[in-house]
Design a protein around this motif. Structure first.
Motif, PDB file in Angstrom:
ATOM      1  N   THR A 298     -15.369  11.847   7.336  1.00 32.99           N
ATOM      2  CA  THR A 298     -16.079  11.285   6.153  1.00 32.99           C
ATOM      3  C   THR A 298     -14.962  10.858   4.901  1.00 32.99           C
ATOM      4  O   THR A 298     -15.472  10.249   4.195  1.00 32.99           O
ATOM      5  N   PHE A 299     -14.066  11.517   4.773  1.00 36.30           N
ATOM      6  CA  PHE A 299     -12.741  11.077   4.063  1.00 36.30           C
ATOM      7  C   PHE A 299     -11.965  10.164   4.714  1.00 36.30           C
ATOM      8  O   PHE A 299     -10.920   9.495   4.114  1.00 36.30           O
TER       9      PHE A 299
ATOM     10  N   ARG B  74     -12.011  -2.320   9.407  1.00 34.26           N
ATOM     11  CA  ARG B  74     -10.475  -2.805   9.837  1.00 34.26           C
ATOM     12  C   ARG B  74     -10.360  -3.859  10.488  1.00 34.26           C
ATOM     13  O   ARG B  74     -11.483  -4.300  11.348  1.00 34.26           O
TER      14      ARG B  74
ATOM     15  N   ASN C 142     -16.979   1.690   7.265  1.00 36.08           N
ATOM     16  CA  ASN C 142     -15.544   1.045   6.734  1.00 36.08           C
ATOM     17  C   ASN C 142     -14.966  -0.028   7.842  1.00 36.08           C
ATOM     18  O   ASN C 142     -15.392   0.408   8.977  1.00 36.08           O
TER      19      ASN C 142
ATOM     20  N   ILE D 135      -9.853   3.847  -9.033  1.00 38.82           N
ATOM     21  CA  ILE D 135     -10.167   5.412  -8.678  1.00 38.82           C
ATOM     22  C   ILE D 135     -11.263   6.069  -9.592  1.00 38.82           C
ATOM     23  O   ILE D 135     -11.949   6.690  -9.120  1.00 38.82           O
TER      24      ILE D 135
ATOM     25  N   LEU E   7      -8.069   9.482  -1.429  1.00 39.59           N
ATOM     26  CA  LEU E   7      -6.906  10.469  -2.466  1.00 39.59           C
ATOM     27  C   LEU E   7      -7.549  11.386  -3.277  1.00 39.59           C
ATOM     28  O   LEU E   7      -6.898  12.317  -3.827  1.00 39.59           O
ATOM     29  N   GLY E   8      -9.182  11.099  -3.380  1.00 38.95           N
ATOM     30  CA  GLY E   8      -9.791  12.270  -4.332  1.00 38.95           C
ATOM     31  C   GLY E   8     -10.530  13.309  -3.282  1.00 38.95           C
ATOM     32  O   GLY E   8     -11.183  14.092  -4.111  1.00 38.95           O
TER      33      GLY E   8
ATOM     34  N   THR F 110     -19.944   8.347  -4.732  1.00 40.54           N
ATOM     35  CA  THR F 110     -19.529   9.189  -3.551  1.00 40.54           C
ATOM     36  C   THR F 110     -19.835  10.544  -3.775  1.00 40.54           C
ATOM     37  O   THR F 110     -20.370  11.510  -2.948  1.00 40.54           O
TER      38      THR F 110
ATOM     39  N   LEU G 138     -22.752  13.421  -2.240  1.00 45.76           N
ATOM     40  CA  LEU G 138     -22.324  14.685  -1.657  1.00 45.76           C
ATOM     41  C   LEU G 138     -22.921  15.854  -2.553  1.00 45.76           C
ATOM     42  O   LEU G 138     -23.634  16.646  -1.841  1.00 45.76           O
TER      43      LEU G 138
ATOM     44  N   VAL H 113     -14.198  13.071 -13.964  1.00 43.42           N
ATOM     45  CA  VAL H 113     -13.121  11.855 -13.877  1.00 43.42           C
ATOM     46  C   VAL H 113     -12.904  11.309 -15.149  1.00 43.42           C
ATOM     47  O   VAL H 113     -11.611  10.981 -15.762  1.00 43.42           O
TER      48      VAL H 113
ATOM     49  N   HIS I   5       0.869  -1.111  -0.045  1.00 38.53           N
ATOM     50  CA  HIS I   5      -0.202   0.020   0.064  1.00 38.53           C
ATOM     51  C   HIS I   5       0.825   1.240   0.046  1.00 38.53           C
ATOM     52  O   HIS I   5       0.653   2.209  -0.770  1.00 38.53           O
TER      53      HIS I   5
ATOM     54  N   PHE J 130      -4.116  15.101  -6.482  1.00 40.77           N
ATOM     55  CA  PHE J 130      -4.690  16.410  -6.697  1.00 40.77           C
ATOM     56  C   PHE J 130      -4.142  17.326  -5.753  1.00 40.77           C
ATOM     57  O   PHE J 130      -4.819  18.071  -4.846  1.00 40.77           O
TER      58      PHE J 130
ATOM     59  N   ALA K 182     -14.447   4.633  -7.117  1.00 39.72           N
ATOM     60  CA  ALA K 182     -14.527   5.342  -5.983  1.00 39.72           C
ATOM     61  C   ALA K 182     -14.807   6.545  -6.128  1.00 39.72           C
ATOM     62  O   ALA K 182     -15.214   7.452  -4.937  1.00 39.72           O
ATOM     63  N   SER K 183     -14.495   7.391  -7.233  1.00 42.28           N
ATOM     64  CA  SER K 183     -15.073   8.618  -7.360  1.00 42.28           C
ATOM     65  C   SER K 183     -16.438   9.145  -7.697  1.00 42.28           C
ATOM     66  O   SER K 183     -16.781  10.221  -7.641  1.00 42.28           O
TER      67      SER K 183
ATOM     68  N   ARG L 283       0.875   4.220  -3.023  1.00 47.91           N
ATOM     69  CA  ARG L 283       0.542   5.560  -2.556  1.00 47.91           C
ATOM     70  C   ARG L 283       1.621   6.446  -2.947  1.00 47.91           C
ATOM     71  O   ARG L 283       1.262   7.637  -3.488  1.00 47.91           O
TER      72      ARG L 283
HETATM   73  C1  HEM Z   1     -17.485  13.068  -1.441  1.00 47.67           C
HETATM   74  C2  HEM Z   1     -16.606  12.347  -2.076  1.00 47.67           C
HETATM   75  C3  HEM Z   1     -15.638  11.052  -1.473  1.00 47.67           C
HETATM   76  C4  HEM Z   1     -16.132  10.521  -0.270  1.00 47.67           C
HETATM   77  C5  HEM Z   1     -16.880  10.799   0.874  1.00 47.67           C
HETATM   78  C6  HEM Z   1     -14.956   9.649  -0.078  1.00 47.67           C
HETATM   79  C7  HEM Z   1     -14.468   8.829   0.890  1.00 47.67           C
HETATM   80  C8  HEM Z   1     -13.592   7.798   1.113  1.00 47.67           C
HETATM   81  C9  HEM Z   1     -13.317   7.010   2.136  1.00 47.67           C
HETATM   82  C10 HEM Z   1     -14.229   7.131   3.581  1.00 47.67           C
HETATM   83  C11 HEM Z   1     -12.211   6.430   1.844  1.00 47.67           C
HETATM   84  C12 HEM Z   1     -11.724   5.321   2.849  1.00 47.67           C
HETATM   85  C13 HEM Z   1     -10.636   5.980   3.881  1.00 47.67           C
HETATM   86  C14 HEM Z   1     -10.167   4.955   4.938  1.00 47.67           C
HETATM   87  O1  HEM Z   1     -10.194   3.809   4.530  1.00 47.67           O
HETATM   88  O2  HEM Z   1      -9.669   5.254   5.813  1.00 47.67           O
HETATM   89  C15 HEM Z   1     -11.712   6.592   0.507  1.00 47.67           C
HETATM   90  C16 HEM Z   1     -10.559   6.113   0.056  1.00 47.67           C
HETATM   91  C17 HEM Z   1     -10.382   6.410  -1.361  1.00 47.67           C
HETATM   92  N1  HEM Z   1     -10.923   7.379  -2.101  1.00 47.67           N
HETATM   93 FE1  HEM Z   1     -12.447   8.663  -1.768  1.00 47.67          FE
HETATM   94  N2  HEM Z   1     -14.261   9.430  -1.521  1.00 47.67           N
HETATM   95  C18 HEM Z   1     -14.678  10.415  -2.343  1.00 47.67           C
HETATM   96  C19 HEM Z   1     -14.355  10.731  -3.524  1.00 47.67           C
HETATM   97  C20 HEM Z   1     -13.203  10.332  -4.133  1.00 47.67           C
HETATM   98  C21 HEM Z   1     -12.684  10.607  -5.438  1.00 47.67           C
HETATM   99  C22 HEM Z   1     -13.369  11.911  -6.124  1.00 47.67           C
HETATM  100  C23 HEM Z   1     -11.806  10.020  -5.712  1.00 47.67           C
HETATM  101  C24 HEM Z   1     -10.954   9.866  -6.911  1.00 47.67           C
HETATM  102  C25 HEM Z   1     -10.843  10.929  -8.045  1.00 47.67           C
HETATM  103  C26 HEM Z   1     -11.432   9.115  -4.669  1.00 47.67           C
HETATM  104  C27 HEM Z   1     -10.627   8.033  -4.480  1.00 47.67           C
HETATM  105  C28 HEM Z   1     -10.501   7.199  -3.173  1.00 47.67           C
HETATM  106  C29 HEM Z   1      -9.145   6.119  -3.385  1.00 47.67           C
HETATM  107  C30 HEM Z   1      -8.430   5.873  -4.514  1.00 47.67           C
HETATM  108  C31 HEM Z   1      -9.155   5.640  -1.949  1.00 47.67           C
HETATM  109  C32 HEM Z   1      -8.356   4.437  -1.261  1.00 47.67           C
HETATM  110  C33 HEM Z   1      -7.129   5.174  -0.612  1.00 47.67           C
HETATM  111  C34 HEM Z   1      -6.344   4.094   0.097  1.00 47.67           C
HETATM  112  O3  HEM Z   1      -6.845   3.101   0.564  1.00 47.67           O
HETATM  113  O4  HEM Z   1      -5.030   4.595   0.077  1.00 47.67           O
HETATM  114  N3  HEM Z   1     -12.620   9.267  -3.633  1.00 47.67           N
HETATM  115  N4  HEM Z   1     -12.499   7.672   0.052  1.00 47.67           N
END
Ligand code: HEM
Length: 419
Positions: free
Chosen positions: A363-364, A314, A312, A259, A372-373, A266, A270, A166, A107, A118, A262-263, A111
């Motif tokens: 929330t993120f 763990r 989520n 990617i 990442l996003g 979500t 929002l 995206v 991981h 962004f 995930a984008s 990363r």
């Molecule tokens: C409001 C919009 C979004 C919300 C609420 C959201 C929420 C989350 C959450 C809760 C996680 C997991 C974090 C954790 O395990 O601690 C996550 C991971 C991730 N998100 Fe988002 N996300 C959003 C938008 C996006 C966008 C726009 C992208 C890409 C363009 C994106 C790409 C990713 C990726 C690649 C991960 C995995 C990161 C990792 O495990 O290292 N997300 N997101």
């Protein structure tokens, strides 16, 4: 601080089952707030009926997300479980190879390779495109409102903006966006907390379509490389696996696929949520029109109030103690983002939506897996909300939101507005 749902010293398993059942019901989808409170009132760490624990309080959720004692449930963990076949469903397996299910060192290395996708410069460079998408989508909304008197914000705007943003960034042709949205909506059911057999079947079919789609995309991009981000990743991963093209292709597939998916939902959730929450309390919409410098605060309050991802998971990296509760190595815990964001110990009067709050939220996510996003989602939300406030000052709700039947990945399927 109480540790578990405990009545007269006995764990009340039925009370937890009842909350989970109601969280999965249409009423629970529409208004999960009282149910999160019910769970939080049972304790910061509440035993889940099928084993493991729910984590409900802000500080304890934060501790799990950031702590070294906690890992994501990767393939090695899945194979150690008494019934590993539970994780063998195609759609579940597919996700097991993505960033969200990898632990260090793989991981960390992925990363690092991606860096801050962004960063400020990239977001500035993307802003004119996002502005363009928003302008066109608002034109479509205006036209619909003019001709039909009302419009569905979700299909007209909220689900369009993320896929256009995206899709354009990854240089995917626009005529393929509808297909991407379609398999994304179906694939996600396998990632629900307790997927049924039919959920897994739907997700498996969507996974096959998704695999074909992104494998073809990478093959096409290899044949016609450009200056887009996918071509850049191909160059990077080919250099990382100089003698193993198949390994590079596998890594690229999981990256581009994850990617993208995930984008989409979500961010769409929002965008719908922020409009719904502001219009439900018209005074806040009007206040924000007069104080557009607080648009970012309004977006964060929408993220806090109703997180697009509700839960989520763990697993414990070793025997540990969480908020006084002993947790054995490999036990799974479910972080409840919404319950945490509504913890009154962290956000006073948490069930009041207040654009001036500047509250805290998870929330993120947090720690090594922090989304990442987040920056891109915020850019889309900021651009859209600024345009809506200016162009549609009289926007109003025609009806409340409708939701997909899900507990983990929230999806607003319809939000009808008038003007
Ligand atoms: C409001 C919009 C979004 C919300 C609420 C959201 C929420 C989350 C959450 C809760 C996680 C997991 C974090 C954790 O395990 O601690 C996550 C991971 C991730 N998100 Fe988002 N996300 C959003 C938008 C996006 C966008 C726009 C992208 C890409 C363009 C994106 C790409 C990713 C990726 C690649 C991960 C995995 C990161 C990792 O495990 O290292 N997300 N997101």
């Amino acid at each position: 601080m109480t540790a578990v749902g405990d009545i007269g010293g006995r764990l009340d398993r039925r009370a937890v089952i009842s909350v989970v059942r109601r969280l999965r019901s249409p009423e629970g989808q529409t208004d999960p707030l009282p149910l999160w409170k019910e769970l939080r009132d049972m304790g910061d760490v509440v035993p889940a009926p099928w084993g493991g624990h729910f984590v409900t309080g802000f500080e304890v959720c934060n501790q799990v997300l950031r702590g070294r004692d906690w890992l994501v449930p990767d393939i090695a963990w899945q194979e150690r479980q008494p019934a590993p076949e539970r994780w063998h469903a195609p759609a579940t397996r597919e996700m097991s190879h993505t960033l969200s299910r990898l632990n260090a060192p793989e991981h960390t290395s992925q990363r690092r390779a991606l860096g801050n996708l962004f960063d400020r410069g990239t977001l500035e460079a993307m802003t004119p495109d996002v502005e363009g998408h928003v302008r066109r989508l608002c034109d479509a909304l205006e036209e619909r409102l003019r001709t039909a008197g009302e419009a569905d914000l979700v299909s007209t705007v909220s689900e369009r903006l993320p896929v256009e943003t995206v899709g354009h960034w990854l240089a995917i042709p626009a005529e393929r966006y509808a297909h991407i949205l379609d398999f994304t909506h179906r694939q996600v059911f396998a990632q629900e907390l307790l997927p049924t057999k039919s959920d897994l079947k739907v997700s498996a079919a969507a996974t096959m379509e998704m695999r074909t789609f992104f494998t073809d995309l990478i093959r096409e991009r290899r044949a016609h490389p450009g200056d887009d981000v996918v071509s850049e990743w191909i160059r990077h991963w080919d250099a990382r696996f100089p003698d193993d093209r198949a390994a590079a292709d596998r890594a690229l597939y999981h990256l581009v696929m994850f990617i993208t998916i995930a984008s989409l939902e979500t961010t769409a959730t929002l965008l719908s949520n922020m409009v719904w929450l502001l219009l439900r309390d018209r005074a806040q919409w009007d206040w924000l029109r007069a104080h557009p410098e607080h648009v970012d605060d309004a977006i964060d309050e929408a993220l806090r109030y109703d997180p697009p991802i509700h839960l989520n998971s763990r697993v414990a990296a070793k025997d540990t103690v969480l908020a006084g509760v002993p947790v054995a190595k490999d036990t799974m815990v479910h972080v409840l983002y919404g319950a945490a964001n509504h913890d009154p110990r962290r956000n006073e009067d948490p069930h009041t939506f207040d654009v001036r709050r500047r509250g805290a939220h998870l929330t993120f996510g947090g720690g090594a897996h922090y989304c990442l996003g987040a920056g891109l989602a915020r850019l889309e939300a900021r651009t859209l909300l600024s345009h809506l406030l200016k162009r549609f000052p009289d926007l109003a709700l025609a009806s409340g939101p409708e939701y997909a039947p899900r507990m983990v990945f929230r999806r607003v399927t319809s939000l009808r507005v008038t003007s």
